[in-house]
Write a protein that holds these residues in place. Structure first.
Motif, PDB file in Angstrom:
ATOM      1  N   PHE A 111       0.834  -1.201   0.000  1.00  0.00           N
ATOM      2  CA  PHE A 111       0.000   0.000   0.000  1.00  0.00           C
ATOM      3  C   PHE A 111       0.872   1.256   0.000  1.00  0.00           C
ATOM      4  CE2 PHE A 111      -2.432  -3.317   2.173  1.00  0.00           C
ATOM      5  CZ  PHE A 111      -3.581  -3.325   1.396  1.00  0.00           C
ATOM      6  N   ALA A 112       0.283   2.367  -0.419  1.00  0.00           N
ATOM      7  CA  ALA A 112       0.985   3.652  -0.399  1.00  0.00           C
ATOM      8  C   ALA A 112       0.994   4.191   1.026  1.00  0.00           C
ATOM      9  CB  ALA A 112       0.300   4.637  -1.335  1.00  0.00           C
ATOM     10  N   VAL A 113       2.166   4.609   1.482  1.00  0.00           N
ATOM     11  CA  VAL A 113       2.286   5.159   2.832  1.00  0.00           C
ATOM     12  C   VAL A 113       1.667   6.556   2.851  1.00  0.00           C
ATOM     13  CG1 VAL A 113       3.874   5.817   4.675  1.00  0.00           C
ATOM     14  CG2 VAL A 113       4.405   3.854   3.205  1.00  0.00           C
ATOM     15  N   PRO A 114       0.712   6.819   3.724  1.00  0.00           N
ATOM     16  CA  PRO A 114       0.075   8.139   3.764  1.00  0.00           C
ATOM     17  C   PRO A 114       1.095   9.243   4.049  1.00  0.00           C
ATOM     18  CG  PRO A 114      -1.173   6.561   5.071  1.00  0.00           C
ATOM     19  CD  PRO A 114       0.124   5.897   4.724  1.00  0.00           C
ATOM     20  N   GLU A 115       0.969  10.358   3.343  1.00  0.00           N
ATOM     21  CA  GLU A 115       1.824  11.513   3.600  1.00  0.00           C
ATOM     22  C   GLU A 115       1.095  12.394   4.616  1.00  0.00           C
ATOM     23  OE1 GLU A 115       2.902  13.490   0.029  1.00  0.00           O
ATOM     24  OE2 GLU A 115       3.926  11.756  -0.836  1.00  0.00           O
ATOM     25  N   ARG A 116       1.552  12.355   5.836  1.00  0.00           N
ATOM     26  CA  ARG A 116       0.903  13.112   6.898  1.00  0.00           C
ATOM     27  C   ARG A 116       1.935  13.579   7.901  1.00  0.00           C
ATOM     28  NH1 ARG A 116      -3.519   9.177   8.830  1.00  0.00           N
ATOM     29  NH2 ARG A 116      -3.892  10.822  10.342  1.00  0.00           N
ATOM     30  N   GLY A 117       1.645  14.683   8.553  1.00  0.00           N
ATOM     31  CA  GLY A 117       2.594  15.246   9.499  1.00  0.00           C
ATOM     32  C   GLY A 117       2.261  14.936  10.943  1.00  0.00           C
ATOM     33  N   ASP A 118       1.223  14.135  11.178  1.00  0.00           N
ATOM     34  CA  ASP A 118       0.789  13.858  12.554  1.00  0.00           C
ATOM     35  C   ASP A 118       1.031  12.417  12.950  1.00  0.00           C
ATOM     36  OD1 ASP A 118      -1.055  12.791  10.843  1.00  0.00           O
ATOM     37  OD2 ASP A 118      -2.811  13.338  12.039  1.00  0.00           O
ATOM     38  N   TRP A 119       2.146  11.836  12.495  1.00  0.00           N
ATOM     39  CA  TRP A 119       2.428  10.440  12.817  1.00  0.00           C
ATOM     40  C   TRP A 119       2.523  10.205  14.323  1.00  0.00           C
ATOM     41  CZ3 TRP A 119       2.286   6.093  10.005  1.00  0.00           C
ATOM     42  CH2 TRP A 119       2.236   6.213   8.614  1.00  0.00           C
ATOM     43  N   ALA A 120       3.116  11.161  15.040  1.00  0.00           N
ATOM     44  CA  ALA A 120       3.246  10.995  16.493  1.00  0.00           C
ATOM     45  C   ALA A 120       1.866  10.902  17.148  1.00  0.00           C
ATOM     46  CB  ALA A 120       4.034  12.156  17.089  1.00  0.00           C
ATOM     47  N   GLN A 121       0.925  11.718  16.681  1.00  0.00           N
ATOM     48  CA  GLN A 121      -0.428  11.686  17.236  1.00  0.00           C
ATOM     49  C   GLN A 121      -1.122  10.375  16.890  1.00  0.00           C
ATOM     50  OE1 GLN A 121      -2.863  15.009  16.055  1.00  0.00           O
ATOM     51  NE2 GLN A 121      -4.770  14.009  16.680  1.00  0.00           N
ATOM     52  N   VAL A 122      -0.935   9.908  15.666  1.00  0.00           N
ATOM     53  CA  VAL A 122      -1.548   8.649  15.248  1.00  0.00           C
ATOM     54  C   VAL A 122      -1.044   7.495  16.100  1.00  0.00           C
ATOM     55  CG1 VAL A 122      -1.656   6.958  13.384  1.00  0.00           C
ATOM     56  CG2 VAL A 122      -1.975   9.382  12.885  1.00  0.00           C
ATOM     57  N   VAL A 123       0.285   7.446  16.298  1.00  0.00           N
ATOM     58  CA  VAL A 123       0.873   6.386  17.112  1.00  0.00           C
ATOM     59  C   VAL A 123       0.330   6.450  18.533  1.00  0.00           C
ATOM     60  CG1 VAL A 123       3.008   5.542  18.140  1.00  0.00           C
ATOM     61  CG2 VAL A 123       2.960   6.181  15.725  1.00  0.00           C
ATOM     62  N   SER A 124       0.236   7.647  19.069  1.00  0.00           N
ATOM     63  CA  SER A 124      -0.269   7.804  20.436  1.00  0.00           C
ATOM     64  C   SER A 124      -1.692   7.293  20.568  1.00  0.00           C
ATOM     65  CB  SER A 124      -0.210   9.284  20.839  1.00  0.00           C
ATOM     66  OG  SER A 124      -0.733   9.475  22.139  1.00  0.00           O
ATOM     67  N   LEU A 144      -3.166   4.976  18.649  1.00  0.00           N
ATOM     68  CA  LEU A 144      -3.173   3.517  18.526  1.00  0.00           C
ATOM     69  C   LEU A 144      -2.751   2.847  19.826  1.00  0.00           C
ATOM     70  CD1 LEU A 144      -1.564   2.980  14.985  1.00  0.00           C
ATOM     71  CD2 LEU A 144      -3.923   2.499  15.632  1.00  0.00           C
ATOM     72  N   VAL A 145      -1.806   3.461  20.523  1.00  0.00           N
ATOM     73  CA  VAL A 145      -1.231   2.852  21.725  1.00  0.00           C
ATOM     74  C   VAL A 145      -2.013   3.185  22.983  1.00  0.00           C
ATOM     75  CG1 VAL A 145       0.796   2.864  23.235  1.00  0.00           C
ATOM     76  CG2 VAL A 145       1.093   2.737  20.750  1.00  0.00           C
ATOM     77  N   ASN A 146      -2.467   4.429  23.102  1.00  0.00           N
ATOM     78  CA  ASN A 146      -2.977   4.901  24.390  1.00  0.00           C
ATOM     79  C   ASN A 146      -4.490   5.051  24.476  1.00  0.00           C
ATOM     80  OD1 ASN A 146      -0.288   5.216  25.401  1.00  0.00           O
ATOM     81  ND2 ASN A 146      -0.125   7.129  24.245  1.00  0.00           N
ATOM     82  N   ALA A 147      -5.214   4.883  23.379  1.00  0.00           N
ATOM     83  CA  ALA A 147      -6.665   5.034  23.440  1.00  0.00           C
ATOM     84  C   ALA A 147      -7.253   4.024  24.414  1.00  0.00           C
ATOM     85  CB  ALA A 147      -7.271   4.835  22.045  1.00  0.00           C
ATOM     86  N   GLY A 148      -8.352   4.408  25.073  1.00  0.00           N
ATOM     87  CA  GLY A 148      -8.980   3.552  26.058  1.00  0.00           C
ATOM     88  C   GLY A 148      -9.428   2.223  25.492  1.00  0.00           C
ATOM     89  N   ALA A 149      -9.663   1.258  26.377  1.00  0.00           N
ATOM     90  CA  ALA A 149     -10.029  -0.095  25.959  1.00  0.00           C
ATOM     91  C   ALA A 149     -11.351  -0.122  25.208  1.00  0.00           C
ATOM     92  CB  ALA A 149     -10.099  -1.008  27.178  1.00  0.00           C
ATOM     93  N   ASP A 150     -12.209   0.889  25.445  1.00  0.00           N
ATOM     94  CA  ASP A 150     -13.507   0.930  24.781  1.00  0.00           C
ATOM     95  C   ASP A 150     -13.455   1.647  23.438  1.00  0.00           C
ATOM     96  OD1 ASP A 150     -12.902   3.338  26.004  1.00  0.00           O
ATOM     97  OD2 ASP A 150     -15.009   3.876  26.303  1.00  0.00           O
ATOM     98  N   ARG A 151     -12.288   2.119  23.052  1.00  0.00           N
ATOM     99  CA  ARG A 151     -12.131   2.849  21.793  1.00  0.00           C
ATOM    100  C   ARG A 151     -11.655   1.915  20.687  1.00  0.00           C
ATOM    101  NH1 ARG A 151     -10.891   8.191  22.614  1.00  0.00           N
ATOM    102  NH2 ARG A 151     -11.016   8.360  20.334  1.00  0.00           N
ATOM    103  N   GLU A 152     -11.825   2.356  19.448  1.00  0.00           N
ATOM    104  CA  GLU A 152     -11.372   1.592  18.282  1.00  0.00           C
ATOM    105  C   GLU A 152     -10.527   2.487  17.380  1.00  0.00           C
ATOM    106  OE1 GLU A 152     -14.784  -0.049  16.373  1.00  0.00           O
ATOM    107  OE2 GLU A 152     -15.241  -1.432  18.024  1.00  0.00           O
ATOM    108  N   PRO A 153      -9.299   2.813  17.822  1.00  0.00           N
ATOM    109  CA  PRO A 153      -8.449   3.696  17.028  1.00  0.00           C
ATOM    110  C   PRO A 153      -7.981   3.021  15.748  1.00  0.00           C
ATOM    111  CG  PRO A 153      -7.181   2.734  18.806  1.00  0.00           C
ATOM    112  CD  PRO A 153      -8.613   2.314  19.037  1.00  0.00           C
TER     113      PRO A 153
END
Length: 447
Positions: free
Chosen positions: A285-298, A300-309
């Motif tokens: 797949f094509a890697v998305p060009e975005r400047g908020d990778w740190a926010q995306v990673v956060s 995916l890792v830190n969202a609550g158990a009831d969330r679906e990031p």
């Protein structure tokens, strides 16, 4: 059109800078030259024809008519006439270009996508495609990606050789400045066609070529060499990053290709971003060009158990489920309706391929096995002597991710479930000697 002589390649004087990288391709079984009709591709075609003299290599040229310019028909006719004079087989493909990102950027992207689709089709049986990108193209590409905020991979520039479909794409002139190509073409009396769109500075690359590069070259005469060194350093950095990502993936991935969330959390932010980008690219797949990778990673890792990031991209999504990250292929949408299996005829169903196979000693009566999606309320008896239970609960117990549940093909016979995707299949329809005399084969399309 720039006019010149009509001498054959053997009559010309050849600089080593042009012939040496092409001579290395004499062992290829077949070569396909991308022929736009412009100066660069004309020089490449003549050079290849000269270097292949005395070999058994099959040489063809391909001209893509994007049908965007007023002189598109004249350019196509020029390429046809040239190849006829040189005795080179020519493939002409006319494509329709759609612009999706604006009048300039959209046309560039659409034209590129259209011609590469043709290239991949022509390489369906293998072979090598040659393109005439040169040192100036490399510098423009690096600068273009720099202003777009690309990382190591983007600043590595244009690769001299890479996979393209089932074949290879090679750029033998990547270390040659365009001024040398033009000087040789003019001295040799070659003819070529100038594309008027190359002067339109609405296109980003043309703006760099005509408004920016001359200023930079005037200040730093060896600019192309300097940018080439930068791209080489970035290429090495990108290769090291890919090697590290592969190592981390091998350490953290499970049997289903998922990534351990706990292991992912233990990596540094730089390693996490690098691993996600590599995973996406490695999956095709094509890697998305975005400047908020740190926010995306956060998220995916830190969202609550009831969330679906999720990290969404073109044709895929990276999602979190329980204690793992999954890269989900969304190119094939869930399928609806009911289909009936026909012996020996694979059924393609929402990313799956299902085949009913007759075994030795099977009854002549063909079982009417139907395939469909979940409707709700289904029950499953996983063991012959066991009790049936709601399919929804059973899938939860099996830790099947929610997005997969809607995509699973359910196989039934006389209203009874006999198969659930790749997860479960009744003993009557599996094994070397299935009880029913019929075997069901279930495969993923993208495996």
């Amino acid at each position: 059109m720039t006019q010149g002589g009509k001498r054959r390649p053997d009559d010309l004087s050849w600089p080593e800078a042009l012939t040496e990288p092409v001579q290395a391709l004499r062992a290829e079984p077949s070569l396909l030259v991308a022929l736009s009709g412009g100066l660069d591709s004309i020089v490449l075609l003549h050079t290849v024809l000269h270097c292949l003299s005395g070999t058994q290599v099959r040489l063809r040229a391909v001209h893509i008519n994007h049908q965007l310019q007023a002189n598109a028909g004249d350019t196509e006719a020029f390429c046809r006439q040239l190849c006829q004079q040189l005795g080179v087989e020519l493939v002409v493909e006319r494509v329709a270009v759609s612009a999706t990102d604006g009048p300039a950027a959209g046309l560039e992207a659409g034209a590129r996508a259209a011609r590469y689709e043709v290239f991949e089709r022509l390489l369906a049986s293998g072979g090598t495609l040659l393109m005439a990108h040169h040192q100036d193209d490399q510098a423009e590409t690096v600068l273009f990606r720099l202003v777009r905020g690309s990382g190591f991979g983007g600043l590595a520039g244009i690769p001299a050789r890479r996979r393209l479909g089932k074949g290879w794409l090679v750029r033998p002139f990547l270390a040659v400045p365009r001024c040398e190509l033009k000087q040789w073409a003019e001295t040799s009396g070659l003819a070529w066609v100038d594309d008027p769109s190359n002067q339109d500075q609405r296109f980003d690359r043309n703006f760099l070529r005509h408004a920016v590069m001359p200023l930079l070259k005037g200040r730093w005469p060896n600019l192309l060499v300097r940018i080439g060194r930068t791209s080489e350093g970035c290429r090495e950095g990108a290769e090291l990053a890919q090697t590290l990502a592969q190592l981390r993936f091998d350490q953290l991935s499970g049997d289903a290709g998922e990534l351990s969330l706990d292991g992912f959390k233990s990596l540094s932010l730089a390693e996490q971003k690098n691993l996600l980008r590599w995973w996406i690219a490695q999956s095709g797949f094509a890697v998305p060009e975005r400047g908020d990778w740190a926010q995306v990673v956060s998220e995916l890792v830190n969202a609550g158990a009831d969330r679906e990031p999720e990290l969404a991209g073109a044709g895929f999504a990276i999602r979190r489920f329980q204690s793992a990250l999954y890269l989900v292929d969304e190119r094939t949408p869930p399928r609806g309706g009911i289909s009936t299996l026909v012996p020996e005829q694979p059924l393609r169903w929402g990313g799956y391929r299902i085949t009913l196979v007759r075994c030795a000693g099977a009854d002549t009566q063909i079982p009417r096995i139907q395939v469909g999606a979940r409707q709700g309320g289904e029950r499953l008896r996983a063991h012959p002597e066991g009790v049936s239970k709601p399919l929804k609960k059973w899938l939860q117990e099996k830790a099947v991710p929610p997005w997969e549940r809607a995509r699973l093909p359910l196989m039934s016979l006389d209203g009874e479930l006999i198969g659930v995707g790749l997860i479960w299949l009744s003993p009557r329809f599996q094994g070397a000697l299935p009880e029913s005399g019929w075997r069901i084969l279930v495969e993923r399309e993208f495996d």
